[in-house]
Design a protein around this motif. Structure first.
Motif, PDB file in Angstrom:
ATOM      1  N   PHE A  41      -6.894   9.040   7.456  1.00 35.22           N
ATOM      2  CA  PHE A  41      -7.491   8.134   8.445  1.00 35.22           C
ATOM      3  C   PHE A  41      -7.982   6.897   7.708  1.00 35.22           C
ATOM      4  N   ALA A  42      -7.191   5.838   7.812  1.00 30.29           N
ATOM      5  CA  ALA A  42      -7.528   4.576   7.143  1.00 30.29           C
ATOM      6  C   ALA A  42      -6.750   3.456   7.823  1.00 30.29           C
ATOM      7  N   ALA A  76     -10.195  10.259   4.423  1.00 27.66           N
ATOM      8  CA  ALA A  76     -10.536   9.066   5.198  1.00 27.66           C
ATOM      9  C   ALA A  76     -11.017   7.987   4.246  1.00 27.66           C
ATOM     10  N   MET A  77     -10.685   6.740   4.585  1.00 25.85           N
ATOM     11  CA  MET A  77     -11.205   5.616   3.818  1.00 25.85           C
ATOM     12  C   MET A  77     -11.692   4.554   4.799  1.00 25.85           C
ATOM     13  N   GLY A  95     -17.168   3.953  -1.685  1.00 24.61           N
ATOM     14  CA  GLY A  95     -18.000   3.736  -2.865  1.00 24.61           C
ATOM     15  C   GLY A  95     -17.124   3.701  -4.103  1.00 24.61           C
ATOM     16  N   GLU A  96     -17.710   4.021  -5.243  1.00 27.86           N
ATOM     17  CA  GLU A  96     -16.945   3.991  -6.493  1.00 27.86           C
ATOM     18  C   GLU A  96     -15.731   4.914  -6.393  1.00 27.86           C
ATOM     19  N   GLY A  97     -14.566   4.387  -6.716  1.00 24.48           N
ATOM     20  CA  GLY A  97     -13.332   5.148  -6.617  1.00 24.48           C
ATOM     21  C   GLY A  97     -12.705   5.130  -5.241  1.00 24.48           C
ATOM     22  N   GLY A  98     -13.270   4.341  -4.343  1.00 21.75           N
ATOM     23  CA  GLY A  98     -12.748   4.239  -2.983  1.00 21.75           C
ATOM     24  C   GLY A  98     -12.949   2.827  -2.469  1.00 21.75           C
ATOM     25  N   VAL A 151      -5.458   6.259  -0.636  1.00 20.65           N
ATOM     26  CA  VAL A 151      -5.360   7.161   0.520  1.00 20.65           C
ATOM     27  C   VAL A 151      -4.115   8.036   0.393  1.00 20.65           C
ATOM     28  N   LEU A 152      -2.996   7.419   0.056  1.00 22.81           N
ATOM     29  CA  LEU A 152      -1.752   8.189  -0.043  1.00 22.81           C
ATOM     30  C   LEU A 152      -1.765   9.121  -1.255  1.00 22.81           C
ATOM     31  N   ASP A 153      -2.386   8.709  -2.346  1.00 20.96           N
ATOM     32  CA  ASP A 153      -2.538   9.607  -3.496  1.00 20.96           C
ATOM     33  C   ASP A 153      -3.333  10.848  -3.096  1.00 20.96           C
TER      34      ASP A 153
END
Length: 179
Positions: A80-81, A116-117, A147-150, A169-171
């Protein structure tokens, strides 16, 4: 074996890149089903037939009627992004007025892996409910890339939709589908 990815999008500027994201997901071996919030469907209105052709599935933004058959295969993973402020809060609170929110809310209970992002600006995240919603979704097992890493919020009016980190997101979806 191909994994089925439900790619859900809210109405935030990165949604305009969804065709490229679908192609990337397909190159990674996903069978993609695209779901949109009603506003995202409005934003992409003239592209919906092309997106349906690209995925090989109808693009959905509304609940089906009782008794109608499902037109998508069962999901192996949901991404979900971009997830807007409204979508994140609605989902966390269980307010399933939109099709995609209903599917992800139910998906938690069905044990479907979900990533989710968000895509929100720095003013929205000052609202205390947003952090509570992110924490609540994480506590329910949703991987929230924030946040960090997103996703890191921009100041209002200074968004950079072309820099939205879609590959993250795909990773995550790939990793979750293999788990």
């Amino acid at each position: 074996m191909t994994s089925v990815l439900y790619l859900f999008c809210s109405a935030a500027p990165p949604v305009h890149d969804v065709a490229d994201v679908i192609r990337d997901a397909q190159e990674r071996g996903f069978d993609v089903c695209l779901g949109l919030t009603p506003t995202a469907a409005l934003w992409l209105g003239d592209q919906l037939p092309v997106l349906a052709e690209l995925t090989g599935h109808p693009v959905r933004s509304e609940y089906k009627l009782p008794g109608e058959p499902d037109v998508w295969p069962k999901a192996d993973v949901v991404a979900f992004a971009p997830a807007t402020f409204n979508s994140v809060n609605s989902w966390s609170l269980g307010l399933t007025h939109d099709f995609v929110i209903g599917v992800v809310a139910e998906g938690i209970g069905k044990g479907i892996p979900i990533v989710a992002m968000p895509c929100v600006n720095a003013a929205y995240v000052q609202h205390r409910q947003f952090e509570r919603s992110v924490s609540e979704l994480r506590a329910m097992g949703v991987e929230v890339l924030y946040g960090e890493g997103g996703f890191v919020p921009n100041q209002p009016g200074q968004g950079r939709p072309k820099e939205y980190p879609w590959p993250l997101v795909l990773d995550a979806a790939e990793r979750l589908a293999l788990a």
